[in-house]
Structures are given as C-alpha cells and as structure tokens.
Design a protein around this motif. Structure first.
Motif, PDB file in Angstrom:
ATOM      1  N   ILE A 171     -16.934 -49.908 -54.291  1.00 51.97           N
ATOM      2  CA  ILE A 171     -17.496 -49.037 -53.246  1.00 51.97           C
ATOM      3  C   ILE A 171     -16.873 -49.409 -51.900  1.00 51.97           C
ATOM      4  O   ILE A 171     -16.479 -48.554 -51.113  1.00 51.97           O
ATOM      5  CB  ILE A 171     -19.039 -49.187 -53.159  1.00 51.97           C
ATOM      6  N   ARG A 172     -16.775 -50.700 -51.689  1.00 52.54           N
ATOM      7  CA  ARG A 172     -16.231 -51.224 -50.429  1.00 52.54           C
ATOM      8  C   ARG A 172     -14.799 -50.744 -50.196  1.00 52.54           C
ATOM      9  O   ARG A 172     -14.477 -50.223 -49.126  1.00 52.54           O
ATOM     10  CB  ARG A 172     -16.291 -52.751 -50.521  1.00 52.54           C
ATOM     11  N   TRP A 199     -26.279 -58.665 -56.559  1.00 54.82           N
ATOM     12  CA  TRP A 199     -25.861 -57.282 -56.782  1.00 54.82           C
ATOM     13  C   TRP A 199     -24.405 -57.187 -57.170  1.00 54.82           C
ATOM     14  O   TRP A 199     -23.914 -56.131 -57.504  1.00 54.82           O
ATOM     15  CB  TRP A 199     -26.149 -56.438 -55.537  1.00 54.82           C
ATOM     16  N   CYS A 200     -23.698 -58.291 -57.067  1.00 50.03           N
ATOM     17  CA  CYS A 200     -22.269 -58.240 -57.353  1.00 50.03           C
ATOM     18  C   CYS A 200     -21.919 -58.924 -58.673  1.00 50.03           C
ATOM     19  O   CYS A 200     -20.995 -58.533 -59.356  1.00 50.03           O
ATOM     20  CB  CYS A 200     -21.486 -58.937 -56.265  1.00 50.03           C
ATOM     21  N   ASP A 201     -22.694 -59.941 -59.021  1.00 55.15           N
ATOM     22  CA  ASP A 201     -22.335 -60.780 -60.170  1.00 55.15           C
ATOM     23  C   ASP A 201     -21.921 -60.001 -61.405  1.00 55.15           C
ATOM     24  O   ASP A 201     -20.917 -60.291 -62.016  1.00 55.15           O
ATOM     25  CB  ASP A 201     -23.509 -61.680 -60.550  1.00 55.15           C
ATOM     26  N   ARG A 202     -22.743 -58.999 -61.728  1.00 54.40           N
ATOM     27  CA  ARG A 202     -22.513 -58.322 -62.999  1.00 54.40           C
ATOM     28  C   ARG A 202     -21.558 -57.149 -62.884  1.00 54.40           C
ATOM     29  O   ARG A 202     -21.300 -56.454 -63.849  1.00 54.40           O
ATOM     30  CB  ARG A 202     -23.842 -57.806 -63.537  1.00 54.40           C
ATOM     31  N   ASP A 203     -21.078 -56.926 -61.681  1.00 52.37           N
ATOM     32  CA  ASP A 203     -20.304 -55.709 -61.490  1.00 52.37           C
ATOM     33  C   ASP A 203     -18.961 -55.739 -62.195  1.00 52.37           C
ATOM     34  O   ASP A 203     -18.342 -54.723 -62.409  1.00 52.37           O
ATOM     35  CB  ASP A 203     -20.090 -55.453 -60.009  1.00 52.37           C
ATOM     36  N   ILE A 219     -20.575 -43.177 -55.446  1.00 51.67           N
ATOM     37  CA  ILE A 219     -21.154 -44.526 -55.416  1.00 51.67           C
ATOM     38  C   ILE A 219     -21.677 -44.935 -56.794  1.00 51.67           C
ATOM     39  O   ILE A 219     -21.588 -46.083 -57.205  1.00 51.67           O
ATOM     40  CB  ILE A 219     -22.310 -44.582 -54.382  1.00 51.67           C
ATOM     41  N   LYS A 220     -22.175 -43.952 -57.513  1.00 53.69           N
ATOM     42  CA  LYS A 220     -22.890 -44.181 -58.763  1.00 53.69           C
ATOM     43  C   LYS A 220     -22.124 -45.077 -59.746  1.00 53.69           C
ATOM     44  O   LYS A 220     -20.964 -44.812 -60.067  1.00 53.69           O
ATOM     45  CB  LYS A 220     -23.162 -42.829 -59.431  1.00 53.69           C
ATOM     46  N   GLY A 221     -22.783 -46.112 -60.213  1.00 51.44           N
ATOM     47  CA  GLY A 221     -22.231 -46.941 -61.280  1.00 51.44           C
ATOM     48  C   GLY A 221     -21.036 -47.794 -60.888  1.00 51.44           C
ATOM     49  O   GLY A 221     -20.457 -48.484 -61.719  1.00 51.44           O
ATOM     50  N   LYS A 222     -20.648 -47.755 -59.614  1.00 50.64           N
ATOM     51  CA  LYS A 222     -19.483 -48.542 -59.216  1.00 50.64           C
ATOM     52  C   LYS A 222     -19.900 -49.936 -58.763  1.00 50.64           C
ATOM     53  O   LYS A 222     -21.032 -50.167 -58.353  1.00 50.64           O
ATOM     54  CB  LYS A 222     -18.762 -47.830 -58.073  1.00 50.64           C
ATOM     55  N   SER A 223     -18.947 -50.848 -58.782  1.00 51.01           N
ATOM     56  CA  SER A 223     -19.242 -52.196 -58.301  1.00 51.01           C
ATOM     57  C   SER A 223     -19.217 -52.209 -56.772  1.00 51.01           C
ATOM     58  O   SER A 223     -18.624 -51.332 -56.138  1.00 51.01           O
ATOM     59  CB  SER A 223     -18.195 -53.168 -58.828  1.00 51.01           C
ATOM     60  N   VAL A 224     -19.877 -53.224 -56.211  1.00 48.20           N
ATOM     61  CA  VAL A 224     -19.910 -53.366 -54.764  1.00 48.20           C
ATOM     62  C   VAL A 224     -18.473 -53.423 -54.223  1.00 48.20           C
ATOM     63  O   VAL A 224     -18.130 -52.787 -53.223  1.00 48.20           O
ATOM     64  CB  VAL A 224     -20.686 -54.639 -54.368  1.00 48.20           C
TER      65      VAL A 224
END
Lengths: 155, 334
Positions: free
Chosen positions: A127-128, A149-153, A119-124
């Motif tokens: 992960i999904r 939580w997604c904008d900057r991913d 999970i670490k450091g991954k975008s939403v």
C-alpha cells in the motif's frame, strides 16, 4: 437567454473556460447543479469552478452513460463503471474532488470503491509503495508502523 | 481530501485492511470508518483463516497469536473514534489471564453505549482454557444508565455477587454457553434483571435442581440446551410463554406459568438408554408415547398434557377428543 439553445439543454463552463452543452437531465445528476436549476438561480451557462475541462468531460461522460443506460442491464453499467474508474491516481484524485464538490453520488460511490479495492488485501508495504508520492493518500514518510499489522503480510 | 470522503473509502474495507491503510498516513490515522458493529476474531484481526490453518488437528492457538490478537484489538479500539458502537463481538480463545485486556474492551464498550456484547472465548473446544474469564459486572454503570441489552457469554464465568449483579438490570436477553451457573447466581440474575425477556442456557453446568423463580414478569422465553448436572427443572414465571428444552432431564415442574403457550422438549438418545458413556447423540424423541400430565390450567381447570409429536414433545391444553386419561404419568401439582 441564447435562443439557439434547446429548451432542455444547459451549458457548463469549466474552470479553464471551456463550455460543454449537455442535456439538463444529465447535468442535474449533480445535486449541486440540480439545486441551482431548481432555485432558478442558474442562467443558461453554469460555471463549474475548480473542475477543469479534462475532468469535466469525464464527469459528463459518466453521467451521460448512467442517464442513457437506465434501461440497460445493471451488469453492463457495472462494467462501464469499473473501466471508467480505472485511471491513474492523479485523475482519481481530481475526479473524487469534483464528484464530491458537485455532489454526483453514483460517481463518488464508484470512485471510492475503486480506491478501496486498491487497498484491499494488500500488505502495508505494498500500500505504501503504491500511494507514495501521490495526493490521494498522504503517506507517512517515517518508518513508524505498528508491527502486528505487517508481520503476516508477506505470508 | 475531505474527512468524509476518506471515511467513506474506508467503509468499503475490512477492519484489518482499514487499519493497514490508516497506520500509513498521518491524515488517515484518526479517520474512522463509519462502523457501528465491531467484530473481532482470528480473521478480522490477524488475517488468519482458522479452518485452513488449524485443519491438521493442531488446534492450539499459540501464545504469540494471542498476544498479537489482544494488541491488535487494543490498537483498533484506540483508533476508533466514533460516537457510538452498537455491538462488540469478540470471538477468540482467551482465558482469565487476559482479563486486563478484556476488561478494558468492556469499559470501552460501556463508554460507547454498546447495546450488544458478545464474548465468545471458546474458539475451539480443544483449546478451551480451564481458567475462564470472569465477567466484570462491577464495570457496568449503576442504575438505569446502562445501555447493555443483549449479553452473550461463551466460556466465561458469571460469578454471583448480589451487589453487582443488579447492574445487569438493563438486560433484555442473556445467552450463556459453557458458563457454569449455580442456583444462587441464577436467583440473583432472575431477581435483579427485571427487564429480562429471553434466557438461554447451553452446554453449561447447572445445579441439580434448577429453579427458574423470580418476580420478573417479563421473562418470556426460556431455552435450556444440553446442560450438565441438572436432574430437575422447576419453573415458576408468570410471563413465560415459551419453554424449549433439549437434554436428558425428565422431571419438570411447572408451578405458576399462566401464560405458557409453547413447550418443546426433545431428548438425546444416549440418556434415554441410561448409558452415559455412549457417544451417540442423535436425537430420539420416539420412545415416550404416553402423554404426560403437567398440571391444570389455572383459568379453566383443563389439563395440560405433555405429548409426543413427530417433531418432539409438545404441550396440549385439554385432552384428545377420545378423552382418555394418561396412565402412569408423574404429576406436578400446585
């Protein structure tokens, strides 16, 4: 009691009926089994329900390695752990369930840390996709996501 | 999978990563990683590396970032369902215009029986808001039920309202930086915080004569670092054991300090040369050579001397073996 069995050996029987002969020191790395042995409520064959032969063999492999390598360098053991837990999500799910149910702390630590690394450091989004459809992580199927939580991913 | 396992997996993750995982799963949503300390800053909430982003001199945090930050903190606290939170730290550039949010977070920390509250709203000196956040005493519970023991405020306002200030009674330690303080507010704090042991004032605007008086027997350590506007410091505190000062004040008055053991004073170079415009701030503690007479030790009537040592000024009880009296030193008597 089977006389052919050495004194410090135990038999573990998996949910699908396969039997594994393991040294007691290895078997008692599972706190649940340790309690059974200490309470003397264990006959020579200990049933391990809910854990099939395939997973039980993996757990035994892990415990054996940890038992043998007490004197070995910690870094070697770490390498072994990280290779050991590098498995598909279905196996991870079964292993975590087994380690939790049988209370094998070292194994549970290594497995949970591994899932965290996934999970670490991954975008939403990432992960999904990674966990979608697996038991390990029951992903929401709807698109509801808190935006901030997604904008900057995707930076 | 059991909640314990999920919570254990989440405990390996940062706040930001754990929220990202939790918002994806109905089952994980209200699983709380076992966290006793929450630390919110640009990195943990927005995933921004401050140094990398603002190294090119553009230190202004955008309105959008601020808005995302406060929303993010709100959402994390909403997901937090632990029983207790030991410490809450917020490090971000926020002014009083965000008081509604910050008040809510403080209310949350009170419910969670937080012992340590650390609000640093400066983030960077350039982006400091002129509109300082007013610390809301009135939110703290009355009487002994408050759990708050350590309060650290940076770039906030601590307005004195005698009715409410008594709610800080549970405090053991107060650390103020860039927090303007007037004498009546200082008096109120000192007279109502009876459990007070540690006080630090740093880079703050203080009254011309700062009087540390009060019935508090517990104040043990007082630190004043580079504060503005203060010309004279008067200390009368029975329990005080350590006083540390850095800045330009030369007029100290120790009135009733029977337990004082350590005094450490260092001057800043620019003030010694009397040139306020000079930008040099290197420490220089080599210009005062005469020991300064501070007063008499109440028990034995020995002299207490302020002397200059290799690491700054210190206080000595009694005189040197040679026994010479200090010349021209100003004396504070009682």
């Amino acid at each position: 009691m089977s006389s052919s069995l050495e004194k410090n050996m135990l038999i573990l029987r998996s949910s699908d009926g396969e039997e594994f002969i393991v040294p007691e020191v290895v078997a008692v790395m599972s706190k649940a089994i340790k309690n059974m042995v200490e309470d003397e409520c264990a006959s020579n064959t200990i049933p391990v329900p809910n854990v099939d032969a395939n997973i039980l063999a993996m757990v035994i492999e892990f415990c054996k390695k940890h038992d043998e390598s007490e004197a070995e360098a910690a870094s070697d053991l770490k390498t072994f752990d990280s290779e050991f837990v590098n498995r598909g999500q279905e196996a991870l799910y079964d292993l975590i369930t087994a380690a939790n149910f049988r209370d094998v702390k070292e194994l549970l630590d290594a497995l949970c840390q591994n899932v965290a690394e996934m999970i670490k450091g991954k975008s939403v989004h990432h992960i999904r996709i990674q966990f979608l459809g697996y038991q390990l992580f029951e992903i929401l199927t709807s698109n509801f996501i808190w935006n901030i939580w997604c904008d900057r991913d995707f930076d | 999978m059991s909640d314990d396992i999920l919570s254990f997996i989440l405990s390996f993750l940062s706040i930001r990563d754990s929220v990202k995982a939790r918002i994806l799963s109905r089952k994980w949503r209200y699983i709380c990683p076992f966290m006793l300390n929450l630390d919110f800053d640009l990195h943990t909430v927005l995933g921004i590396n401050y140094k990398a982003r603002y190294s090119n001199g553009d230190s202004d945090i955008s309105w959008e970032d601020k808005s995302n930050f406060v929303t993010g903190v709100d959402q994390i606290l909403e997901l937090h369902n632990g029983q207790k939170l030991l410490s809450l730290r917020i490090y971000f550039c926020l002014g009083n215009e965000y008081a509604g949010y910050v008040d809510r977070w403080i209310r949350f920390s009170i419910i969670m029986k937080t012992e340590k509250l650390d609000l640093d709203f400066s983030a960077s000196p350039e982006s400091q808001s002129n509109n300082l956040y007013d610390f809301p005493y009135q939110l703290l519970p009355q009487g002994d039920s408050s759990q708050l023991k350590y309060l650290c405020l940076k770039s906030c306002n601590l307005r004195s309202t005698p009715n409410h200030i008594s709610r800080l009674v549970s405090l053991k330690s107060l650390d103020l930086e860039h927090v303007p303080l007037n004498q009546s507010c200082a008096n109120n704090i000192l007279s109502s915080c009876l459990n007070f042991e540690w006080l630090r004032l740093k880079n703050s605007i203080l009254p011309e004569t700062l009087c540390i008086h009060g019935p508090s027997l517990h104040l043990k350590i007082l630190i004043v670092h580079e504060c503005y506007g203060v010309e004279k410091i008067e200390i009368s505190s029975i329990g005080l054991t350590t006083f540390e000062y850095m800045g330009k004040v030369k007029n100290f008055c120790f009135l009733d300090v029977p337990r004082l053991e350590k005094v450490h004073i260092s001057y800043i170079a620019k003030t010694l040369y009397g040139d306020d415009d000079e930008e040099v701030t290197s420490q220089n503690s080599g210009t005062v050579e005469e020991p300064k007479f501070l007063g008499l030790y109440p028990g034995s009537n020995e002299k207490i001397l302020l002397k200059n040592g290799p690491y700054g000024f210190y206080v000595q009880l009694g005189e040197d073996r040679k026994g010479y009296l200090p010349e021209g030193a100003s004396v504070s008597q009682y």
